[in-house]
Design a protein around this motif. Sequence first.
Motif, short mmCIF file in Angstrom:
data_model
loop_
_atom_site.label_atom_id
_atom_site.label_comp_id
_atom_site.label_asym_id
_atom_site.label_seq_id
_atom_site.Cartn_x
_atom_site.Cartn_y
_atom_site.Cartn_z
N THR A 190 0.84 -1.20 0.00
CA THR A 190 0.00 0.00 0.00
C THR A 190 0.87 1.25 0.00
O THR A 190 1.98 1.25 0.51
CB THR A 190 -0.94 0.01 1.21
N ILE A 191 0.31 2.35 -0.54
CA ILE A 191 1.12 3.54 -0.78
C ILE A 191 0.95 4.60 0.29
O ILE A 191 1.76 5.51 0.39
CB ILE A 191 0.80 4.10 -2.18
N SER A 192 -0.09 4.51 1.12
CA SER A 192 -0.34 5.53 2.14
C SER A 192 -0.86 4.87 3.41
O SER A 192 -1.42 3.76 3.37
CB SER A 192 -1.36 6.55 1.64
N PRO A 193 -0.72 5.53 4.56
CA PRO A 193 -1.28 4.98 5.81
C PRO A 193 -2.80 4.76 5.73
O PRO A 193 -3.31 3.78 6.27
CB PRO A 193 -0.92 6.04 6.85
N LYS A 194 -3.51 5.65 5.07
CA LYS A 194 -4.96 5.50 4.94
C LYS A 194 -5.31 4.23 4.17
O LYS A 194 -6.17 3.45 4.60
CB LYS A 194 -5.54 6.72 4.22
N ASP A 195 -4.65 4.01 3.04
CA ASP A 195 -4.91 2.80 2.26
C ASP A 195 -4.50 1.55 3.04
O ASP A 195 -5.16 0.51 2.95
CB ASP A 195 -4.14 2.86 0.94
N THR A 196 -3.43 1.66 3.81
CA THR A 196 -2.97 0.52 4.61
C THR A 196 -4.05 0.10 5.60
O THR A 196 -4.36 -1.09 5.73
CB THR A 196 -1.67 0.88 5.35
N ALA A 197 -4.63 1.06 6.29
CA ALA A 197 -5.68 0.74 7.27
C ALA A 197 -6.88 0.09 6.60
O ALA A 197 -7.46 -0.86 7.13
CB ALA A 197 -6.09 2.02 8.00
N TYR A 198 -7.25 0.60 5.42
CA TYR A 198 -8.40 0.03 4.69
C TYR A 198 -8.15 -1.44 4.34
O TYR A 198 -8.99 -2.31 4.58
CB TYR A 198 -8.66 0.84 3.43
N TYR A 199 -6.97 -1.74 3.77
CA TYR A 199 -6.72 -3.10 3.31
C TYR A 199 -6.40 -4.05 4.47
O TYR A 199 -6.69 -5.25 4.38
CB TYR A 199 -5.61 -3.11 2.26
N GLN A 200 -5.83 -3.55 5.55
CA GLN A 200 -5.59 -4.40 6.72
C GLN A 200 -6.90 -4.88 7.33
O GLN A 200 -6.94 -5.96 7.93
CB GLN A 200 -4.77 -3.65 7.76
N ALA A 201 -7.96 -4.09 7.20
CA ALA A 201 -9.27 -4.50 7.71
C ALA A 201 -9.91 -5.58 6.85
O ALA A 201 -10.86 -6.23 7.29
CB ALA A 201 -10.19 -3.29 7.79
N LYS A 202 -9.39 -5.80 5.63
CA LYS A 202 -9.99 -6.76 4.71
C LYS A 202 -9.14 -7.99 4.46
O LYS A 202 -9.67 -9.09 4.30
CB LYS A 202 -10.26 -6.09 3.36
N PHE A 203 -7.82 -7.82 4.41
CA PHE A 203 -6.94 -8.89 3.97
C PHE A 203 -5.73 -9.03 4.90
O PHE A 203 -5.44 -8.14 5.70
CB PHE A 203 -6.42 -8.63 2.55
N LYS A 204 -5.00 -10.13 4.72
CA LYS A 204 -3.73 -10.33 5.40
C LYS A 204 -2.60 -9.88 4.46
O LYS A 204 -2.83 -9.51 3.33
CB LYS A 204 -3.55 -11.80 5.76
#
Length: 388
Positions: free
Chosen positions: A168-182
């Motif tokens: 992921t390219i930003s902290p915001k995107d990281t939080a979004y994808y961490q809530a969905k995937f490993k």
Amino acid sequence: MVVHIVAFDIPYPPTYGGVIDVFFKLVALKEAGVGIILHAFEYHREPAKELEDLCVEVNYYPRKPIFKSLPVRYPHIVKSRASQRLLARLVEDTHPILFEGLHTTYFLSHESLKDRTKLVRMHNIEWEYYFQLSQRESRYWYKQYYQAESRQLQFWEDTLPFADQILTISPKDTAYYQAKFKNIHHLPPFHAHNKLSCKTGTGEYCLYHGNLGVVENHEAAMFLVMEVFAALEYPLILAGSDPLPELIEVVNTFDHIVLRPNPGQAEMMDLLHHAHIHVLPTFQSTGIKLKLINSLYTGRWVLVNPHMINQTGLEFSTIVAHSPEEWQENIDKLAKQAFTDIEIAQRTANLSETYSNSDNARELMALIENLEYNGPRGHLMDGEDAVQ
């Protein structure tokens, strides 16, 4: 180490957000000793000899027009990059594969790649980006396209678990994808700068830069002209490619606002270095804006709205304005304020730990080297789609 990199566009020249990240990633990996087999989709850019100097092999594939993506079972930005020739080249060896953007992941879940180390670089939460485009688009067919693409991209995210790592390219995107995937790993964007080249002192104009043919950037430029600088006398330069007729017409009504369409690289760098204030509003809080990184490394004061720095970690390197009145007040204040060595030192400290290209290239290499295959991931394709 040899790595396949599948790019959504020809990453040269590095003149807009996504290809900036790809191109300077190639540069940093090459300098770190990685052999790169590049695959790039060609649809509005010419093959570039400069890429041959960075890669051991460069392959180009035509991107399909929209009518060849019908019927609409998959997002057009994905289906239009479904090249059987790409798949055939990928299976010739066992090197790791880095898919740049959700755009390039048509074969991510393919059976013939199930034993390969695969990473996906996410440049945005793409469905959210297209949804926001649809909200800002007034042309009927474009609006319908963006809405349909947003829905399809949201479903297409279900293919991402077939990757060993999602970058992921930003902290915001990281939080979004961490809530969905490993297997989510934040890897900051690569960019054109090894160190700050900001000038001290004062400049004589404000600068907004970007691809002015993109709806998001057009809207930002119109906001600056009509809601901020129409009530000021301080000069504004709008620099970027393909400005829309509406912007050209509006700018021509003001003496203190100038449009610099399609500047060359040298002219653009001169504008970046000599501006007194970089003014960077956006109305789409997606990913991280490479124009912001560019301004922080090259410019003096950087004035933004909250959407530009939302969950980027760059809040301490910018000045934030929440309303047209705050934009005007900050411009009046900063116009009288010199940029000093103290500001450069503070900005260097804020940026160097996170945005070092060489450090992030080594981090990516270590991540690839440490990946272990965890069993077959299967495939989602039926026979017809597998041979498109």
